[in-house]
Design a protein around this motif. Structure first.
Motif, short mmCIF file in Angstrom:
data_model
loop_
_atom_site.label_atom_id
_atom_site.label_comp_id
_atom_site.label_asym_id
_atom_site.label_seq_id
_atom_site.Cartn_x
_atom_site.Cartn_y
_atom_site.Cartn_z
N ASP A 145 -59.42 16.43 -71.17
CA ASP A 145 -59.03 14.91 -70.95
C ASP A 145 -57.17 14.21 -70.55
N GLY A 146 -57.73 13.26 -70.97
CA GLY A 146 -55.83 13.07 -70.32
C GLY A 146 -54.97 13.12 -71.35
N LYS A 147 -55.32 12.64 -72.60
CA LYS A 147 -54.75 12.69 -73.70
C LYS A 147 -54.15 14.35 -73.78
N VAL A 148 -55.03 15.38 -74.47
CA VAL A 148 -54.91 17.23 -74.02
C VAL A 148 -53.58 17.09 -72.95
N LEU A 149 -53.71 16.30 -71.48
CA LEU A 149 -52.68 17.27 -71.02
C LEU A 149 -51.79 16.01 -71.19
N ALA A 150 -51.62 15.45 -71.15
CA ALA A 150 -50.53 14.80 -72.22
C ALA A 150 -49.56 15.50 -73.19
N PHE A 151 -49.91 16.27 -74.14
CA PHE A 151 -49.46 16.29 -74.54
C PHE A 151 -49.74 17.95 -74.60
N ALA A 152 -50.49 18.69 -73.66
CA ALA A 152 -49.17 19.90 -73.44
C ALA A 152 -48.28 19.46 -72.39
N LEU A 153 -48.65 18.75 -71.00
CA LEU A 153 -47.30 18.97 -70.87
C LEU A 153 -45.98 18.61 -71.59
N GLY A 154 -46.22 18.40 -72.30
CA GLY A 154 -44.85 17.20 -72.99
C GLY A 154 -43.53 18.45 -73.84
N ALA B 179 -45.37 21.81 -72.95
CA ALA B 179 -44.91 22.94 -71.97
C ALA B 179 -43.22 22.54 -71.71
N LEU B 180 -42.52 21.36 -71.28
CA LEU B 180 -41.32 20.86 -70.85
C LEU B 180 -40.65 21.08 -72.02
N ALA B 181 -40.82 20.95 -72.92
CA ALA B 181 -39.90 20.59 -74.17
C ALA B 181 -39.87 22.46 -73.78
N SER C 43 -41.58 21.33 -78.60
CA SER C 43 -42.75 21.60 -77.97
C SER C 43 -44.17 22.21 -79.18
N ALA C 44 -43.80 22.20 -79.83
CA ALA C 44 -44.84 22.86 -81.45
C ALA C 44 -45.28 21.78 -81.71
N ILE C 45 -45.05 20.10 -82.06
CA ILE C 45 -45.89 19.33 -81.66
C ILE C 45 -46.51 19.42 -80.39
N GLY C 46 -46.07 19.44 -79.16
CA GLY C 46 -46.57 18.89 -78.17
C GLY C 46 -47.79 19.49 -78.00
N THR D 221 -56.27 29.38 -77.72
CA THR D 221 -56.20 29.87 -76.24
C THR D 221 -56.32 29.01 -74.86
N THR D 222 -57.03 28.07 -75.17
CA THR D 222 -57.26 27.45 -74.08
C THR D 222 -55.81 26.69 -73.49
N ILE D 223 -55.43 25.91 -74.84
CA ILE D 223 -54.27 25.32 -74.95
C ILE D 223 -53.04 26.17 -74.15
N LEU D 224 -53.29 27.71 -74.52
CA LEU D 224 -52.09 28.89 -73.93
C LEU D 224 -52.04 29.02 -72.55
N ALA D 225 -53.50 28.70 -71.85
CA ALA D 225 -53.90 29.56 -70.72
C ALA D 225 -53.24 27.79 -69.97
N LEU D 226 -53.28 26.63 -70.61
CA LEU D 226 -53.00 25.19 -69.74
C LEU D 226 -51.50 25.43 -70.20
N GLY D 227 -51.22 25.98 -70.97
CA GLY D 227 -49.71 25.53 -71.16
C GLY D 227 -49.04 25.93 -69.81
N LEU D 228 -49.12 27.33 -70.07
CA LEU D 228 -48.27 28.30 -69.19
C LEU D 228 -48.54 28.26 -67.56
N THR D 229 -49.45 27.05 -67.29
CA THR D 229 -49.62 27.72 -65.94
C THR D 229 -48.84 25.71 -65.94
N LEU D 230 -48.93 25.26 -66.22
CA LEU D 230 -48.20 23.76 -65.66
C LEU D 230 -46.50 24.09 -66.22
#
Length: 301
Positions: A68-77, A79-81, A171-174, A192-201
């Protein structure tokens, strides 16, 4: 071993894999530059992350949890960090030794402990905080040379390394926040889901940037695909282990135990780059081991 303590071997494995990945990336900076070497761990790591996710889903006989949006926001933060942290680390390695740069980046645990307590509500008792401080003092002892002058040139590696540590903390917190925000699933499939999402972004963002701003470096990374693929696999495997740790305990616990990477980097520097180790650095590494050991005793008890 209790499942709750699985974060300990996962973090140790992540530290070993990350040391190997950093060595590979460092060797690539002279060929394709800092941005190109930064991009390698994401572009060439993504296929392995997707493979990990497919295997985990097959074993668990289920689809990945919803994003959802919250997961995506944390993952994007996160990823960028992580992109910023990796770029700053590799830039520091071009001006200072591999071991000392690694030590500078490991000022991270104090920052991640504070960020984790403020942003995620991770518990942080005085005992754990003291252990983190002792280990971080060890990092400073390893990093700082007696008589070193505070010139702009002399401070540049320190600023780059400590800045890298700050972004690694964010990055660790995100990523831990993203894992916690997933609505369902066990720790392994969530990590593993967040790993794939983070690397995709990260892959999308950096590839688009390099197509516009630094296409030659992107082409060179593809031409050096064997070494790039090694860095990508090591990066994806290290991140998988980091994320397992983040799914089971606070980011502060994981990142403090990860300080064992400093002695590992010293060994690598001595064996591979012929960079010696002084008594002062040995004292600093002893403090790191003491702080990490105290943290583990507190975590286990």
């Amino acid at each position: 071993m209790s499942l709750a303590l699985l974060w300990i071997p996962a973090t140790i494995a992540a530290s070993l894999l990350q040391t190997a990945r950093n060595l590979t990336q460092r060797s690539l900076t002279d060929i394709i530059g800092v941005v190109g070497a930064t991009q390698v761990r994401f572009l060439f790591g993504l296929p392995f992350a997707l493979l990990f996710l497919v295997l985990v889903c097959l074993v668990a006989a289920r689809l990945p949890p919803g994003i959802d949006g919250k997961v995506l926001a944390f993952a994007l933060g996160g990823a960028l960090a992580q992109i910023a942290a990796t770029a700053l680390m590799l830039a520091a390695m071009r001006t200072h030794s591999f071991a000392v740069t690694t030590a500078y980046t490991k000022t991270e645990p104090v920052q991640v402990a504070i960020f984790g307590a403020l942003l995620l509500g991770d518990p942080l008792g005085w005992g754990k905080f003291a252990a983190i401080i002792v280990a971080t003092i060890g990092v400073i002892v390893v990093s700082w040379k007696p008589g070193q002058k505070l010139t702009a040139a002399g401070m540049r590696p320190a600023v780059l390394g400590i800045g890298s540590g700050a972004f690694f903390a964010l990055s660790a917190i995100g990523f831990r926040g993203a894992i916690q925000a997933l609505p369902e699933g066990g720790f392994f499939i969530r990590a593993t889901t967040i790993l794939a999402l983070g690397l995709t972004l990260q892959t999308v963002l950096l590839t688009l940037y390099m197509l516009v701003a630094n296409r030659p470096a992107l082409v060179l990374s593809l031409r050096n695909w064997r070494r790039s693929l090694s860095a990508g696999f090591l990066g994806a495997a290290a991140s998988q282990c980091w994320f397992i740790g983040f799914s089971l305990t606070s980011a502060a616990n994981v990142r403090t135990l990860a300080l064992i990477e400093v002695p590992l980097a010293q060994i690598a520097s001595r064996r591979i780059f012929a960079e010696g180790t002084s008594r002062r650095e040995l004292v600093g590494m002893a403090l790191i081991v003491l702080g990490v050991g105290a943290l583990l005793l507190l975590a286990i008890s």
